[in-house]
Design a protein around this motif. Structure first.
Motif, PDB file in Angstrom:
ATOM      1  N   LYS A   1      -7.614  -0.389  -2.201  1.00 40.01           N
ATOM      2  CA  LYS A   1      -6.694   0.498  -2.909  1.00 40.01           C
ATOM      3  C   LYS A   1      -6.172   1.571  -1.964  1.00 40.01           C
ATOM      4  O   LYS A   1      -4.999   1.939  -2.014  1.00 40.01           O
ATOM      5  CB  LYS A   1      -7.404   1.122  -4.118  1.00 40.01           C
ATOM      6  CG  LYS A   1      -7.641   0.156  -5.233  1.00 40.01           C
ATOM      7  CD  LYS A   1      -8.427   0.778  -6.346  1.00 40.01           C
ATOM      8  CE  LYS A   1      -8.849  -0.311  -7.323  1.00 40.01           C
ATOM      9  NZ  LYS A   1      -9.939   0.085  -8.168  1.00 40.01           N
TER      10      LYS A   1
ATOM     11  N   THR B   1      -3.650   0.090   0.262  1.00 35.27           N
ATOM     12  CA  THR B   1      -2.409  -0.165  -0.492  1.00 35.27           C
ATOM     13  C   THR B   1      -1.572   1.113  -0.578  1.00 35.27           C
ATOM     14  O   THR B   1      -0.344   1.082  -0.395  1.00 35.27           O
ATOM     15  CB  THR B   1      -2.745  -0.664  -1.923  1.00 35.27           C
ATOM     16  OG1 THR B   1      -3.490  -1.866  -1.802  1.00 35.27           O
ATOM     17  CG2 THR B   1      -1.496  -0.923  -2.737  1.00 35.27           C
ATOM     18  N   ILE B   2      -2.250   2.220  -0.841  1.00 29.69           N
ATOM     19  CA  ILE B   2      -1.532   3.502  -0.934  1.00 29.69           C
ATOM     20  C   ILE B   2      -0.931   3.864   0.428  1.00 29.69           C
ATOM     21  O   ILE B   2       0.229   4.289   0.518  1.00 29.69           O
ATOM     22  CB  ILE B   2      -2.484   4.631  -1.425  1.00 29.69           C
ATOM     23  CG1 ILE B   2      -2.943   4.354  -2.858  1.00 29.69           C
ATOM     24  CG2 ILE B   2      -1.823   6.006  -1.329  1.00 29.69           C
ATOM     25  CD1 ILE B   2      -1.875   4.440  -3.934  1.00 29.69           C
TER      26      ILE B   2
ATOM     27  N   LYS C   1      -0.021   1.861   2.882  1.00 33.01           N
ATOM     28  CA  LYS C   1       1.142   0.996   3.181  1.00 33.01           C
ATOM     29  C   LYS C   1       2.344   1.406   2.338  1.00 33.01           C
ATOM     30  O   LYS C   1       3.473   1.451   2.825  1.00 33.01           O
ATOM     31  CB  LYS C   1       0.779  -0.467   2.904  1.00 33.01           C
ATOM     32  CG  LYS C   1      -0.005  -1.112   4.035  1.00 33.01           C
ATOM     33  CD  LYS C   1      -0.244  -2.582   3.694  1.00 33.01           C
ATOM     34  CE  LYS C   1      -1.560  -3.050   4.312  1.00 33.01           C
ATOM     35  NZ  LYS C   1      -2.127  -4.201   3.627  1.00 33.01           N
ATOM     36  N   LYS C   2       2.083   1.686   1.077  1.00 32.88           N
ATOM     37  CA  LYS C   2       3.177   2.085   0.170  1.00 32.88           C
ATOM     38  C   LYS C   2       3.861   3.357   0.695  1.00 32.88           C
ATOM     39  O   LYS C   2       5.082   3.443   0.759  1.00 32.88           O
ATOM     40  CB  LYS C   2       2.640   2.330  -1.236  1.00 32.88           C
ATOM     41  CG  LYS C   2       3.657   2.891  -2.218  1.00 32.88           C
ATOM     42  CD  LYS C   2       3.027   3.496  -3.441  1.00 32.88           C
ATOM     43  CE  LYS C   2       2.611   4.917  -3.284  1.00 32.88           C
ATOM     44  NZ  LYS C   2       3.631   5.933  -3.393  1.00 32.88           N
TER      45      LYS C   2
ATOM     46  N   MET D   1       5.872   2.607   3.786  1.00 33.75           N
ATOM     47  CA  MET D   1       7.097   1.861   3.456  1.00 33.75           C
ATOM     48  C   MET D   1       8.160   2.817   2.917  1.00 33.75           C
ATOM     49  O   MET D   1       9.333   2.714   3.257  1.00 33.75           O
ATOM     50  CB  MET D   1       6.808   0.807   2.376  1.00 33.75           C
ATOM     51  CG  MET D   1       5.992  -0.373   2.839  1.00 33.75           C
ATOM     52  SD  MET D   1       6.957  -1.576   3.727  1.00 33.75           S
ATOM     53  CE  MET D   1       7.783  -2.411   2.393  1.00 33.75           C
ATOM     54  N   GLN D   2       7.706   3.740   2.078  1.00 34.82           N
ATOM     55  CA  GLN D   2       8.656   4.678   1.463  1.00 34.82           C
ATOM     56  C   GLN D   2       9.178   5.695   2.474  1.00 34.82           C
ATOM     57  O   GLN D   2      10.372   5.944   2.569  1.00 34.82           O
ATOM     58  CB  GLN D   2       7.990   5.425   0.317  1.00 34.82           C
ATOM     59  CG  GLN D   2       7.858   4.613  -0.936  1.00 34.82           C
ATOM     60  CD  GLN D   2       7.413   5.473  -2.087  1.00 34.82           C
ATOM     61  OE1 GLN D   2       6.248   5.861  -2.150  1.00 34.82           O
ATOM     62  NE2 GLN D   2       8.328   5.790  -2.964  1.00 34.82           N
TER      63      GLN D   2
ATOM     64  N   LYS E   1      11.235   4.218   5.529  1.00 38.77           N
ATOM     65  CA  LYS E   1      12.502   3.584   5.175  1.00 38.77           C
ATOM     66  C   LYS E   1      13.614   4.621   5.228  1.00 38.77           C
ATOM     67  O   LYS E   1      14.779   4.298   5.406  1.00 38.77           O
ATOM     68  CB  LYS E   1      12.412   2.991   3.774  1.00 38.77           C
ATOM     69  CG  LYS E   1      12.408   1.471   3.805  1.00 38.77           C
ATOM     70  CD  LYS E   1      12.634   0.901   2.452  1.00 38.77           C
ATOM     71  CE  LYS E   1      13.131  -0.522   2.622  1.00 38.77           C
ATOM     72  NZ  LYS E   1      13.409  -1.143   1.356  1.00 38.77           N
TER      73      LYS E   1
ATOM     74  N   ASN F   1      13.189   2.891  -3.555  1.00 41.27           N
ATOM     75  CA  ASN F   1      13.597   2.409  -2.223  1.00 41.27           C
ATOM     76  C   ASN F   1      12.737   1.234  -1.728  1.00 41.27           C
ATOM     77  O   ASN F   1      12.836   0.836  -0.575  1.00 41.27           O
ATOM     78  CB  ASN F   1      13.610   3.548  -1.199  1.00 41.27           C
ATOM     79  CG  ASN F   1      12.229   4.133  -0.971  1.00 41.27           C
ATOM     80  OD1 ASN F   1      11.308   3.881  -1.742  1.00 41.27           O
ATOM     81  ND2 ASN F   1      12.083   4.908   0.085  1.00 41.27           N
ATOM     82  N   LEU F   2      11.910   0.708  -2.619  1.00 39.37           N
ATOM     83  CA  LEU F   2      11.132  -0.485  -2.260  1.00 39.37           C
ATOM     84  C   LEU F   2      11.641  -1.685  -3.068  1.00 39.37           C
ATOM     85  O   LEU F   2      12.199  -1.515  -4.154  1.00 39.37           O
ATOM     86  CB  LEU F   2       9.646  -0.269  -2.548  1.00 39.37           C
ATOM     87  CG  LEU F   2       8.978   0.906  -1.818  1.00 39.37           C
ATOM     88  CD1 LEU F   2       7.491   0.960  -2.167  1.00 39.37           C
ATOM     89  CD2 LEU F   2       9.151   0.808  -0.313  1.00 39.37           C
TER      90      LEU F   2
ATOM     91  N   TYR G   1       7.848  -5.838  -3.808  1.00 39.70           N
ATOM     92  CA  TYR G   1       6.848  -4.929  -3.232  1.00 39.70           C
ATOM     93  C   TYR G   1       6.338  -3.936  -4.278  1.00 39.70           C
ATOM     94  O   TYR G   1       5.154  -3.580  -4.286  1.00 39.70           O
ATOM     95  CB  TYR G   1       7.414  -4.197  -2.006  1.00 39.70           C
ATOM     96  CG  TYR G   1       6.299  -3.626  -1.155  1.00 39.70           C
ATOM     97  CD1 TYR G   1       5.544  -4.462  -0.342  1.00 39.70           C
ATOM     98  CD2 TYR G   1       5.954  -2.286  -1.223  1.00 39.70           C
ATOM     99  CE1 TYR G   1       4.487  -3.973   0.395  1.00 39.70           C
ATOM    100  CE2 TYR G   1       4.894  -1.781  -0.484  1.00 39.70           C
ATOM    101  CZ  TYR G   1       4.168  -2.622   0.325  1.00 39.70           C
ATOM    102  OH  TYR G   1       3.107  -2.134   1.050  1.00 39.70           O
TER     103      TYR G   1
ATOM    104  N   ILE H   1       2.221  -3.687  -4.965  1.00 40.28           N
ATOM    105  CA  ILE H   1       1.411  -2.457  -4.917  1.00 40.28           C
ATOM    106  C   ILE H   1       0.463  -2.432  -6.113  1.00 40.28           C
ATOM    107  O   ILE H   1      -0.741  -2.229  -5.974  1.00 40.28           O
ATOM    108  CB  ILE H   1       2.326  -1.207  -4.957  1.00 40.28           C
ATOM    109  CG1 ILE H   1       3.153  -1.109  -3.687  1.00 40.28           C
ATOM    110  CG2 ILE H   1       1.508   0.070  -5.155  1.00 40.28           C
ATOM    111  CD1 ILE H   1       4.308  -0.113  -3.795  1.00 40.28           C
TER     112      ILE H   1
ATOM    113  N   ASN I   1      -2.304  -5.058  -6.224  1.00 40.19           N
ATOM    114  CA  ASN I   1      -3.447  -4.679  -5.385  1.00 40.19           C
ATOM    115  C   ASN I   1      -4.269  -3.567  -6.028  1.00 40.19           C
ATOM    116  O   ASN I   1      -5.492  -3.578  -5.960  1.00 40.19           O
ATOM    117  CB  ASN I   1      -2.967  -4.223  -4.002  1.00 40.19           C
ATOM    118  CG  ASN I   1      -2.487  -5.386  -3.168  1.00 40.19           C
ATOM    119  OD1 ASN I   1      -2.949  -6.508  -3.347  1.00 40.19           O
ATOM    120  ND2 ASN I   1      -1.545  -5.134  -2.276  1.00 40.19           N
ATOM    121  N   LEU I   2      -3.593  -2.610  -6.649  1.00 45.62           N
ATOM    122  CA  LEU I   2      -4.323  -1.504  -7.272  1.00 45.62           C
ATOM    123  C   LEU I   2      -5.150  -1.992  -8.473  1.00 45.62           C
ATOM    124  O   LEU I   2      -6.198  -1.443  -8.767  1.00 45.62           O
ATOM    125  CB  LEU I   2      -3.370  -0.389  -7.706  1.00 45.62           C
ATOM    126  CG  LEU I   2      -2.679   0.368  -6.562  1.00 45.62           C
ATOM    127  CD1 LEU I   2      -1.713   1.401  -7.116  1.00 45.62           C
ATOM    128  CD2 LEU I   2      -3.694   1.055  -5.660  1.00 45.62           C
TER     129      LEU I   2
END
Lengths: 264, 303
Positions: free
Chosen positions: A3, A6-7, A9-10, A13-14, A17, B88-89, B93, B97, B100-101
């Protein structure tokens, strides 16, 4: 840990970008790297004696310059020493914007509620957000230091100056204190971000964390004291304790209910 | 699946939810209706363990609210009032997210399944911010379903959608219900509630009524039978009024509107009486009040 990753990477990505955010992350390290290199290049030419520098630099500092040094070399050592402080400041400044926006930004885009509705714990969420902001700052600082070290080695011919550059104290400062500073800065920003409702307020308040390091920076420039290895180690130890405390505080102060219900 | 006992929530001086007691059964589509600010979202947030109750208790999917919050969050899906996507994703994706969570075992498979099911697969690489409101809502529904929750909380799922998108979402809710999922539906759309919900609770800080849509109609307005006659008259109405269990008879144009508790039982006798009195009956039917009428009546009474 899935988890948390995941946070992370998120967030990356945000954040990355957005080219402007990427630029703002890269600009400061590049600027802080180029500036001392330019100054080193300019100052290296002076061949007058160290005595000639009295009055231009703090006496505490000129005392450290051996008599056989030229004024230019002494000035280079001074520049190297002062600008090393910037590599401690960098990990503190770079992540502030990212971290300050991370919670309040999710509030404004209304993406926080679905995120909090997942089984993620507050500690996992904050750890993920913390690492997402701290890691780029630490890497950017180390990369900048690497560029600075290579550039300085090419510009400076004096082994005394190079010795000052690669002093274990500064290596400790960059490799150990820098990341701890980044973690402190990020945790502080996350606390602010979770308590305010406006990203601008979050960014402004988060910047307060830089003040203590700026004080150290100016105290050293003005010769109030000089950092040494012991002081750096003490600083690292103190920061470690503060980091743990601030992380604990961040988790305690992150009140899901207040965040969801008081945000309009 | 969802049981609450005097569940209450107070924000400083404001009582948002007052002693709510409900019992939602497995596979039921439960409509939760109420005006803006009635406390619907607060209730959903409590039942999803996003906020804690001030008093009372709630058990969701066998887990106690306030004590087993992580288990509750793992076992329910929620569609929040606003989609809250990462604009913006990419759509794909965005879902990855959450897969996975929620620790979904086959994240890629589940993401594909729901993107295809909701007709978004072709647009999976597009940023969510480029989607229309309806597509965003569909993506948010997919996000709520990735971990296959047995209970789904939908807060205004069709709000602001065009009729076509709203219908698609409604049909999808129907499909989910047929799979045996329990659906807790907060909506302002009374027609939608009427069509989808097995039971409805009308709520305004406290529970006003809770029953099936048909029983609610009967409770609020009683049941009415309408008889189209070729020769409707006050004389015929008077003949009907004397029949036991007939509460009220009105003559409107060429119709008799008859208020009875149990039309299935009383209609044969009414028809016999009318035919014997010389009435020429053309059509017989039940006059159904809309759920909107029921709702407005209940909310007005609560004021």
């Amino acid at each position: 840990m899935k988890k948390v990753s995941t946070i992370i990477k998120k967030e990356w990505m945000q954040v990355f970008k957005n080219r402007l955010v990427l630029f703002s992350v890269l600009f400061l390290p590049l600027f802080f790297t180029a500036l001392p290199l330019i100054m080193l290049g300019v100052m290296g030419g002076s061949s007058s004696s160290v005595e000639g520098l009295t009055g231009e630099m703090p006496s505490e500092f000129t005392q450290l310059c051996p008599a056989e040094m030229t004024a230019g070399e002494c000035a280079q050592v001074f520049v190297v020493t002062q600008f090393m402080m910037l590599f401690m400041l960098m990990p503190l400044i770079i992540p502030v914007n990212i971290a300050a926006y991370s919670i309040v930004g999710e509030k404004t885009t209304r993406s926080l509620e679905p995120l909090l509705a997942t089984p993620i714990t507050t500690a996992e969420l904050l750890l993920g957000k913390n690492m997402a902001a701290a890691i780029p700052a630490i890497l950017a600082t180390w990369l900048s230091f690497g560029i600075y070290a290579v550039g300085a080695a090419l510009i400076v011919s004096s082994t005394t100056v190079l010795k000052a550059l690669f002093d274990p104290m500064w290596l400790l400062a960059v490799i150990l204190v820098g990341p701890l500073m980044a973690v402190l800065s990020v945790n502080f920003s996350l606390i602010v971000s979770s308590r305010v409702n406006d990203p601008r307020v979050a960014e402004q308040l988060s910047a307060v964390v830089i003040v203590p390091v700026l004080l150290v920076f100016f105290a050293q420039i003005s010769g109030l004291f000089l950092l040494n290895q012991q002081l750096i180690l003490l600083m690292a130890l103190g920061l470690l304790v503060v980091d743990i405390l601030v992380l604990y505080l961040a988790v305690r102060l992150f009140q899901r209910e207040a965040i969801l219900t008081r945000w309009k | 699946m969802i049981q609450t006992e005097n569940l209450s929530k107070q924000f400083q001086t404001t009582q948002a939810v007052d002693r709510l007691t409900i019992d939602v059964k497995q596979g039921e589509v439960f409509g939760f209706l109420g005006p803006n600010g009635a406390g619907k979202t607060t209730t959903v947030r409590m039942l999803c363990s996003l906020i804690g109750p001030s008093a009372g208790s709630a058990v969701v999917n066998g887990f106690i609210v306030g004590k087993q919050d992580r288990q509750i969050r793992q076992s329910v899906g929620i569609l929040t009032e606003t989609p809250g996507l990462y604009d913006n994703l990419s759509a794909e994706y965005n879902l990855k997210i959450f897969a996975n969570l929620y620790e979904v075992t086959d994240p890629a498979g589940q993401v594909e399944k729901y993107l295809r099911m909701l007709g978004l697969w072709e647009r999976r690489q597009d940023e969510a911010g480029t989607f229309s409101k309806g597509m965003k809502q569909k993506l948010a529904i997919a996000r709520a379903l990735l971990h296959e929750p047995s209970i789904l909380f939908l807060d205004e799922p069709t709000a602001g959608l065009d009729p076509e998108s709203a219908r698609l979402v409604r049909d999808f809710i129907g499909e989910l219900s047929s799979e045996g999922r329990t659906i807790f539906l907060c909506t302002h759309n009374l027609d939608e509630a009427d069509r989808l919900c097995d039971r409805i609770a009308v709520f305004k800080t406290r529970l006003l009524v809770m029953d099936t849509p048909d029983r609610l109609r009967a409770q609020v307005f009683g049941r009415r039978v309408v008889m189209h006659l070729a020769n409707a008259s006050e004389l015929l109405a008077a003949q009907v009024r004397v029949i036991p269990n007939v509460k009220e008879v009105q003559v409107i144009d060429n119709k008799l509107v008859i208020n009875v508790d149990d039309p299935e039982h009383n209609n044969p006798e009414i028809i016999r009486t009318l035919v014997n009195a010389g009435a020429e009956i053309q059509f017989v039917g039940e006059l159904r009040r809309s759920l909107e009428d029921v709702y407005l009546q209940l909310v007005r009474n609560a004021d």
